[in-house]
Design a protein around this motif. Sequence first.
Motif, PDB file in Angstrom:
ATOM      1  N   GLY A  31       0.839  -1.194   0.000  1.00  0.00           N
ATOM      2  CA  GLY A  31       0.000   0.000   0.000  1.00  0.00           C
ATOM      3  C   GLY A  31       0.869   1.237   0.000  1.00  0.00           C
ATOM      4  N   TRP A  32       0.257   2.380   0.207  1.00  0.00           N
ATOM      5  CA  TRP A  32       0.976   3.654   0.179  1.00  0.00           C
ATOM      6  C   TRP A  32       0.598   4.452   1.422  1.00  0.00           C
ATOM      7  CZ3 TRP A  32      -2.026   1.620  -3.693  1.00  0.00           C
ATOM      8  CH2 TRP A  32      -1.356   1.162  -4.840  1.00  0.00           C
ATOM      9  N   ARG A  33       1.594   4.867   2.192  1.00  0.00           N
ATOM     10  CA  ARG A  33       1.380   5.663   3.409  1.00  0.00           C
ATOM     11  C   ARG A  33       0.335   5.010   4.317  1.00  0.00           C
ATOM     12  NH1 ARG A  33       2.274   9.508  -0.489  1.00  0.00           N
ATOM     13  NH2 ARG A  33       0.072   9.500  -1.060  1.00  0.00           N
ATOM     14  N   SER A  34       0.392   3.689   4.413  1.00  0.00           N
ATOM     15  CA  SER A  34      -0.579   2.965   5.225  1.00  0.00           C
ATOM     16  C   SER A  34      -0.311   3.131   6.717  1.00  0.00           C
ATOM     17  CB  SER A  34      -0.558   1.481   4.863  1.00  0.00           C
ATOM     18  OG  SER A  34      -0.856   1.305   3.494  1.00  0.00           O
ATOM     19  N   ILE A  35       0.933   3.397   7.064  1.00  0.00           N
ATOM     20  CA  ILE A  35       1.294   3.694   8.452  1.00  0.00           C
ATOM     21  C   ILE A  35       1.674   5.162   8.504  1.00  0.00           C
ATOM     22  CG2 ILE A  35       2.930   3.199  10.312  1.00  0.00           C
ATOM     23  CD1 ILE A  35       3.168   0.361   9.169  1.00  0.00           C
ATOM     24  N   HIS A  36       0.870   5.962   9.181  1.00  0.00           N
ATOM     25  CA  HIS A  36       1.064   7.415   9.147  1.00  0.00           C
ATOM     26  C   HIS A  36       0.676   7.998  10.502  1.00  0.00           C
ATOM     27  CE1 HIS A  36       0.538  11.626   7.961  1.00  0.00           C
ATOM     28  NE2 HIS A  36       1.208  11.344   6.859  1.00  0.00           N
ATOM     29  N   PRO A  37       1.432   9.011  10.976  1.00  0.00           N
ATOM     30  CA  PRO A  37       1.114   9.601  12.282  1.00  0.00           C
ATOM     31  C   PRO A  37      -0.323  10.096  12.403  1.00  0.00           C
ATOM     32  CG  PRO A  37       3.241  10.386  11.516  1.00  0.00           C
ATOM     33  CD  PRO A  37       2.650   9.607  10.383  1.00  0.00           C
ATOM     34  N   TYR A  38      -0.875  10.662  11.342  1.00  0.00           N
ATOM     35  CA  TYR A  38      -2.242  11.177  11.435  1.00  0.00           C
ATOM     36  C   TYR A  38      -3.254  10.081  11.767  1.00  0.00           C
ATOM     37  CZ  TYR A  38      -1.191  15.859   9.547  1.00  0.00           C
ATOM     38  OH  TYR A  38      -0.731  17.140   9.356  1.00  0.00           O
ATOM     39  N   LEU A  39      -3.017   8.878  11.270  1.00  0.00           N
ATOM     40  CA  LEU A  39      -3.959   7.792  11.521  1.00  0.00           C
ATOM     41  C   LEU A  39      -3.924   7.362  12.985  1.00  0.00           C
ATOM     42  CD1 LEU A  39      -3.369   5.619   8.315  1.00  0.00           C
ATOM     43  CD2 LEU A  39      -5.111   7.386   8.689  1.00  0.00           C
ATOM     44  N   GLU A  40      -2.729   7.160  13.520  1.00  0.00           N
ATOM     45  CA  GLU A  40      -2.630   6.765  14.929  1.00  0.00           C
ATOM     46  C   GLU A  40      -3.084   7.892  15.848  1.00  0.00           C
ATOM     47  OE1 GLU A  40       0.372   4.386  17.906  1.00  0.00           O
ATOM     48  OE2 GLU A  40       1.264   5.618  16.322  1.00  0.00           O
ATOM     49  N   GLU A  41      -2.722   9.133  15.511  1.00  0.00           N
ATOM     50  CA  GLU A  41      -3.158  10.274  16.322  1.00  0.00           C
ATOM     51  C   GLU A  41      -4.678  10.380  16.352  1.00  0.00           C
ATOM     52  OE1 GLU A  41      -1.197  13.625  14.620  1.00  0.00           O
ATOM     53  OE2 GLU A  41       0.808  12.947  15.235  1.00  0.00           O
ATOM     54  N   ALA A  42      -5.323  10.069  15.228  1.00  0.00           N
ATOM     55  CA  ALA A  42      -6.780  10.130  15.175  1.00  0.00           C
ATOM     56  C   ALA A  42      -7.399   9.153  16.171  1.00  0.00           C
ATOM     57  CB  ALA A  42      -7.264   9.819  13.763  1.00  0.00           C
ATOM     58  N   VAL A  43      -6.810   7.963  16.277  1.00  0.00           N
ATOM     59  CA  VAL A  43      -7.314   6.963  17.226  1.00  0.00           C
ATOM     60  C   VAL A  43      -7.091   7.424  18.660  1.00  0.00           C
ATOM     61  CG1 VAL A  43      -6.964   4.615  18.093  1.00  0.00           C
ATOM     62  CG2 VAL A  43      -7.042   5.044  15.622  1.00  0.00           C
ATOM     63  N   ILE A  44      -5.911   7.948  18.946  1.00  0.00           N
ATOM     64  CA  ILE A  44      -5.573   8.353  20.314  1.00  0.00           C
ATOM     65  C   ILE A  44      -6.383   9.574  20.752  1.00  0.00           C
ATOM     66  CG2 ILE A  44      -3.726   9.245  21.783  1.00  0.00           C
ATOM     67  CD1 ILE A  44      -1.768   7.597  20.034  1.00  0.00           C
ATOM     68  N   GLU A  45      -6.480  10.568  19.876  1.00  0.00           N
ATOM     69  CA  GLU A  45      -7.093  11.841  20.263  1.00  0.00           C
ATOM     70  C   GLU A  45      -8.619  11.810  20.187  1.00  0.00           C
ATOM     71  OE1 GLU A  45      -5.273  14.855  17.859  1.00  0.00           O
ATOM     72  OE2 GLU A  45      -3.240  14.299  18.506  1.00  0.00           O
ATOM     73  N   PHE A  46      -9.182  11.090  19.216  1.00  0.00           N
ATOM     74  CA  PHE A  46     -10.628  11.095  19.025  1.00  0.00           C
ATOM     75  C   PHE A  46     -11.301   9.858  19.615  1.00  0.00           C
ATOM     76  CE2 PHE A  46      -9.290  14.335  16.183  1.00  0.00           C
ATOM     77  CZ  PHE A  46     -10.382  15.172  15.987  1.00  0.00           C
ATOM     78  N   ARG A  47     -10.541   8.815  19.890  1.00  0.00           N
ATOM     79  CA  ARG A  47     -11.085   7.567  20.425  1.00  0.00           C
ATOM     80  C   ARG A  47     -12.389   7.208  19.699  1.00  0.00           C
ATOM     81  NH1 ARG A  47      -8.133   5.692  24.383  1.00  0.00           N
ATOM     82  NH2 ARG A  47      -9.713   4.141  24.960  1.00  0.00           N
ATOM     83  N   PRO A  48     -12.296   7.023  18.410  1.00  0.00           N
ATOM     84  CA  PRO A  48     -13.509   6.907  17.590  1.00  0.00           C
ATOM     85  C   PRO A  48     -14.246   5.589  17.780  1.00  0.00           C
ATOM     86  CG  PRO A  48     -11.564   6.496  16.257  1.00  0.00           C
ATOM     87  CD  PRO A  48     -11.070   6.934  17.600  1.00  0.00           C
ATOM     88  N   ARG A  49     -15.571   5.667  17.820  1.00  0.00           N
ATOM     89  CA  ARG A  49     -16.389   4.469  17.774  1.00  0.00           C
ATOM     90  C   ARG A  49     -16.507   3.959  16.346  1.00  0.00           C
ATOM     91  NH1 ARG A  49     -17.474   1.820  22.374  1.00  0.00           N
ATOM     92  NH2 ARG A  49     -19.520   1.153  21.593  1.00  0.00           N
ATOM     93  N   VAL A  50     -16.569   4.908  15.402  1.00  0.00           N
ATOM     94  CA  VAL A  50     -16.691   4.544  13.992  1.00  0.00           C
ATOM     95  C   VAL A  50     -15.688   5.334  13.168  1.00  0.00           C
ATOM     96  CG1 VAL A  50     -18.190   4.506  11.964  1.00  0.00           C
ATOM     97  CG2 VAL A  50     -19.150   3.999  14.212  1.00  0.00           C
TER      98      VAL A  50
END
Length: 222
Positions: A31-50
């Motif tokens: 894939g391309w840019r599949s591991i990216h700080p924005y993705l992990e930060e989104a999980v940590i900061e927003f704790r998303p249900r969906v």
Amino acid sequence: MTRQDLIAALWHGRDPFADPPTDLRAGDLQGWRSIHPYLEEAVIEFRPRVVVEIGTWKGASALFLARSMAEHNVAGTVIAVDTWLGAVDHWADETLFAELATEHGYPSLYRTFLANVLREGMTDHIVPLPLDSVNAAELLRLRGVTADVIHLDAGHEEASVAADLRAWWPVLRPGGLLIADDYDRLGGRFPGVTRAVDTFCAEAGARGPWSLRGKCKFIKPD
């Protein structure tokens, strides 16, 4: 919404990972840019249900999001939206076309995605939705599904990206985060993505966009 709620809403209660095939393909997380700080930060900061990912390809970034949820004890689900038929660049570029793994004249990329999710043991965090972007957005609206985070990595043409942003903005909850791939203020390979995002953010009054290493992110007003 829980994963079971999403299965009920989107799949009429039928789990798409139930009764998996015995002849799984080998793992292939290209894939391309599949591991990216924005993705992990989104999980940590927003704790998303969906989380909704539009443009999943072989599942590498969806799996990264799912693993991040597991690691940070976030009880969320990634809805992986894709036709698994490729975009125009996959059909125009011979090398990318080969990745579609056509069988009897039809792409079979979904089988690779399915195998990757099963092999990684992340079926409890991912729900595939094999629809085009606009129809998938309409289905989620009809079912009352809202997203805390959206990761957009579908088409790369300006008109396509603009259409995706218009379709998915109503699905994103107020205060939610949208991350778009292939954003590059220096032009990059897909300048249409940057133009579409900048124009949309200005019109929608979004906070951002901020950019880093080929992705950008912006927040929907409360």
